[in-house]
Write a protein that holds these residues in place. Structure first.
Motif, short mmCIF file in Angstrom:
data_model
loop_
_atom_site.label_atom_id
_atom_site.label_comp_id
_atom_site.label_asym_id
_atom_site.label_seq_id
_atom_site.Cartn_x
_atom_site.Cartn_y
_atom_site.Cartn_z
N VAL A 1 0.83 -1.23 -0.11
CA VAL A 1 -0.10 -0.03 0.02
C VAL A 1 0.87 1.16 0.09
O VAL A 1 0.61 2.09 -0.72
CB VAL A 1 -1.09 -0.09 1.18
CG1 VAL A 1 -1.89 1.33 1.36
CG2 VAL A 1 -1.98 -1.09 0.91
N ARG A 2 1.83 1.37 0.78
CA ARG A 2 2.82 2.50 0.88
C ARG A 2 3.41 2.65 -0.42
O ARG A 2 3.55 3.98 -0.87
CB ARG A 2 3.91 2.48 2.09
CG ARG A 2 3.29 2.70 3.36
CD ARG A 2 4.33 2.64 4.28
NE ARG A 2 5.53 1.59 4.27
CZ ARG A 2 5.65 0.63 5.02
NH1 ARG A 2 4.75 0.54 5.96
NH2 ARG A 2 6.41 -0.24 4.75
N SER A 3 3.95 1.55 -0.94
CA SER A 3 4.69 1.75 -2.44
C SER A 3 3.59 1.97 -3.62
O SER A 3 4.00 3.00 -4.34
CB SER A 3 5.30 0.26 -2.78
OG SER A 3 5.93 0.11 -4.01
N TRP A 4 2.55 1.64 -3.57
CA TRP A 4 1.43 1.89 -4.51
C TRP A 4 1.08 3.48 -4.40
O TRP A 4 1.06 4.07 -5.39
CB TRP A 4 0.16 0.93 -4.50
CG TRP A 4 -0.88 1.27 -5.50
CD1 TRP A 4 -1.79 2.04 -5.56
CD2 TRP A 4 -0.56 0.82 -6.89
NE1 TRP A 4 -2.24 2.36 -6.90
CE2 TRP A 4 -1.74 1.42 -7.62
CE3 TRP A 4 0.45 0.23 -7.47
CZ2 TRP A 4 -1.78 1.13 -8.97
CZ3 TRP A 4 0.10 -0.09 -9.07
CH2 TRP A 4 -0.92 0.48 -9.51
N THR A 5 0.90 4.08 -3.09
CA THR A 5 0.58 5.37 -2.91
C THR A 5 1.94 6.33 -3.33
O THR A 5 1.62 7.45 -3.81
CB THR A 5 0.22 5.68 -1.58
OG1 THR A 5 1.24 5.25 -0.74
CG2 THR A 5 -1.05 4.98 -1.13
N ARG A 6 2.89 5.64 -3.10
CA ARG A 6 4.13 6.67 -3.41
C ARG A 6 4.69 6.62 -4.95
O ARG A 6 5.02 7.59 -5.50
CB ARG A 6 5.32 5.96 -2.57
CG ARG A 6 6.54 7.05 -2.53
CD ARG A 6 7.72 6.51 -1.64
NE ARG A 6 7.23 6.25 -0.39
CZ ARG A 6 7.56 5.13 0.46
NH1 ARG A 6 8.49 4.23 -0.07
NH2 ARG A 6 7.14 4.64 1.44
N GLY B 1 2.49 5.18 -7.67
CA GLY B 1 1.50 4.84 -8.35
C GLY B 1 1.39 4.99 -9.69
O GLY B 1 1.34 4.03 -10.53
#
Length: 80
Positions: free
Chosen positions: A43-48, A50
């Motif tokens: 989730v952190r990686s996708w928001t950062r 995306g």
């Protein structure tokens, strides 16, 4: 357990069963913890990142399509 009963040492069978139970419980706990941490990381990686990941995803889908077409055409192409 059956082997230990057949050889007259039931405590060895019970100890083996308990050890197996503890090993399975420990394995399931580790998998659950890793799943929680992996989900948070994703989730952190996708928001950062995306937009970059979406672009990479489209690029990989296109490359996969080209590879499948080439694999499909390979039997029809005579290689000398």
């Amino acid at each position: 357990m059956v082997y230990s009963l057949a050889n007259g040492v039931p405590p060895a069978g019970v100890a083996f069963a308990a050890a197996m139970l503890l090993a399975v419980a420990l394995t399931l706990c580790v998998v659950a913890l890793l799943t929680i941490f992996a989900r948070e990381w994703c989730v952190r990686s996708w928001t950062r990142h995306g937009a970059s990941l979406a672009h990479l995803s489209r690029l990989l889908e296109g490359a996969t399509g080209v590879a499948l077409v080439l694999i499909g055409l390979a039997p029809f192409v005579s290689v000398i």
